[in-house]
Design a protein around this motif. Sequence first.
Motif, PDB file in Angstrom:
ATOM      1  N   ASN A 187       0.832  -1.077   0.039  1.00  0.00           N
ATOM      2  CA  ASN A 187      -0.041  -0.056  -0.019  1.00  0.00           C
ATOM      3  C   ASN A 187       0.995   1.200  -0.069  1.00  0.00           C
TER       4      ASN A 187
ATOM      5  N   LEU B 109       1.327   4.948   0.289  1.00  0.00           N
ATOM      6  CA  LEU B 109       0.646   6.407   0.916  1.00  0.00           C
ATOM      7  C   LEU B 109       1.655   7.274   0.551  1.00  0.00           C
TER       8      LEU B 109
ATOM      9  N   ARG C 228       0.806   6.248  14.269  1.00  0.00           N
ATOM     10  CA  ARG C 228      -0.207   5.186  14.179  1.00  0.00           C
ATOM     11  C   ARG C 228      -0.091   3.685  14.049  1.00  0.00           C
ATOM     12  N   PHE C 229       1.113   3.652  13.171  1.00  0.00           N
ATOM     13  CA  PHE C 229       1.435   2.138  12.780  1.00  0.00           C
ATOM     14  C   PHE C 229       2.209   1.573  13.884  1.00  0.00           C
TER      15      PHE C 229
ATOM     16  N   ARG D 231       0.549  -1.385  16.290  1.00  0.00           N
ATOM     17  CA  ARG D 231      -0.325  -2.080  15.264  1.00  0.00           C
ATOM     18  C   ARG D 231      -0.117  -3.305  14.736  1.00  0.00           C
TER      19      ARG D 231
ATOM     20  N   PHE E 279       5.395  -8.225   7.306  1.00  0.00           N
ATOM     21  CA  PHE E 279       4.805  -6.649   7.228  1.00  0.00           C
ATOM     22  C   PHE E 279       6.005  -5.655   7.430  1.00  0.00           C
TER      23      PHE E 279
ATOM     24  N   VAL F 112       3.768   0.610   2.580  1.00  0.00           N
ATOM     25  CA  VAL F 112       3.040  -0.613   3.568  1.00  0.00           C
ATOM     26  C   VAL F 112       3.280  -1.778   2.725  1.00  0.00           C
TER      27      VAL F 112
ATOM     28  N   THR G 108       3.337  -5.884   2.435  1.00  0.00           N
ATOM     29  CA  THR G 108       2.886  -6.886   3.439  1.00  0.00           C
ATOM     30  C   THR G 108       2.954  -8.202   2.276  1.00  0.00           C
TER      31      THR G 108
ATOM     32  N   PHE H 236      -4.904 -12.826   1.684  1.00  0.00           N
ATOM     33  CA  PHE H 236      -5.091 -11.370   1.820  1.00  0.00           C
ATOM     34  C   PHE H 236      -6.239 -10.953   1.560  1.00  0.00           C
TER      35      PHE H 236
ATOM     36  N   HIS I 180      -8.526   0.392  10.230  1.00  0.00           N
ATOM     37  CA  HIS I 180      -8.660   1.052   9.077  1.00  0.00           C
ATOM     38  C   HIS I 180      -9.926   2.105   9.448  1.00  0.00           C
TER      39      HIS I 180
ATOM     40  N   ALA J  34      -9.600   5.756   8.672  1.00  0.00           N
ATOM     41  CA  ALA J  34      -8.997   6.094   7.425  1.00  0.00           C
ATOM     42  C   ALA J  34      -9.856   6.103   6.308  1.00  0.00           C
TER      43      ALA J  34
ATOM     44  N   GLN K 134      -8.929   8.953   0.565  1.00  0.00           N
ATOM     45  CA  GLN K 134      -8.845   8.047  -0.272  1.00  0.00           C
ATOM     46  C   GLN K 134      -9.027   8.476  -1.676  1.00  0.00           C
TER      47      GLN K 134
ATOM     48  N   PRO L 173      -7.156  10.730   8.564  1.00  0.00           N
ATOM     49  CA  PRO L 173      -5.905  10.190   8.582  1.00  0.00           C
ATOM     50  C   PRO L 173      -4.820  11.210   8.179  1.00  0.00           C
ATOM     51  N   ALA L 174      -3.576  10.576   8.174  1.00  0.00           N
ATOM     52  CA  ALA L 174      -2.386  11.207   7.993  1.00  0.00           C
ATOM     53  C   ALA L 174      -1.949  11.199   6.543  1.00  0.00           C
ATOM     54  N   ALA L 175      -2.349  10.173   5.928  1.00  0.00           N
ATOM     55  CA  ALA L 175      -2.187   9.955   4.487  1.00  0.00           C
ATOM     56  C   ALA L 175      -3.040  10.759   3.574  1.00  0.00           C
TER      57      ALA L 175
ATOM     58  N   SER M 188      -3.714   6.985  -1.199  1.00  0.00           N
ATOM     59  CA  SER M 188      -3.066   5.548  -1.163  1.00  0.00           C
ATOM     60  C   SER M 188      -3.346   4.807  -2.452  1.00  0.00           C
TER      61      SER M 188
END
Length: 124
Positions: A7, A9, A22-23, A26, A39, A53, A55, A63, A76, A79, A84, A102-104, A107
Amino acid sequence: MSVVKINVLTVPAERREELERRFSGRAGMVEAADGFEWFELLRPLEGTDQYLVYTRWRSEEDFQRWTESQAFQRGHAQASTEGQQGHGQGHGHGQGHGHGGPAATDSTLWSFDVVQSTGPKNGS
Ligand code: HEM
């Protein structure tokens, strides 16, 4: 064969710290998922200013199942509404600290088959 889902961002410079905070802590959100393999949150140094991100999953189905799970959706939830859409124009995220959106600002999901993979020799 494993699959890699990245992902991508877009994060304004002044929101990086918030994103990383935030990550952190988590990992549990994904660690327990069936078929989860790896991850990493990758902070950009050179060549891009987007966070990755990374994964890796045993299969596409694993997934997909994770993205439909409560663990993913709860993690999420904050977010989901903002950030988005649009292409990184970074419109007004002036909320500062706390849970203010969200910070992003954007994405994008990248998908790959793992064609070849190797790790350090010695495996001990
Ligand atoms: C590759 C699979 C993933 C997808 C498709 C995905 C989806 C997203 C999206 C669309 C955002 C941006 C919206 C936003 O700015 O909040 C985001 C942010 C975030 N994701 Fe994920 N994510 C993935 C993996 C993960 C993993 C593995 C974790 C935790 C270990 C995680 C935790 C977070 C957190 C903490 C944010 C930050 C929220 C913020 O911007 O402040 N995500 N994710």
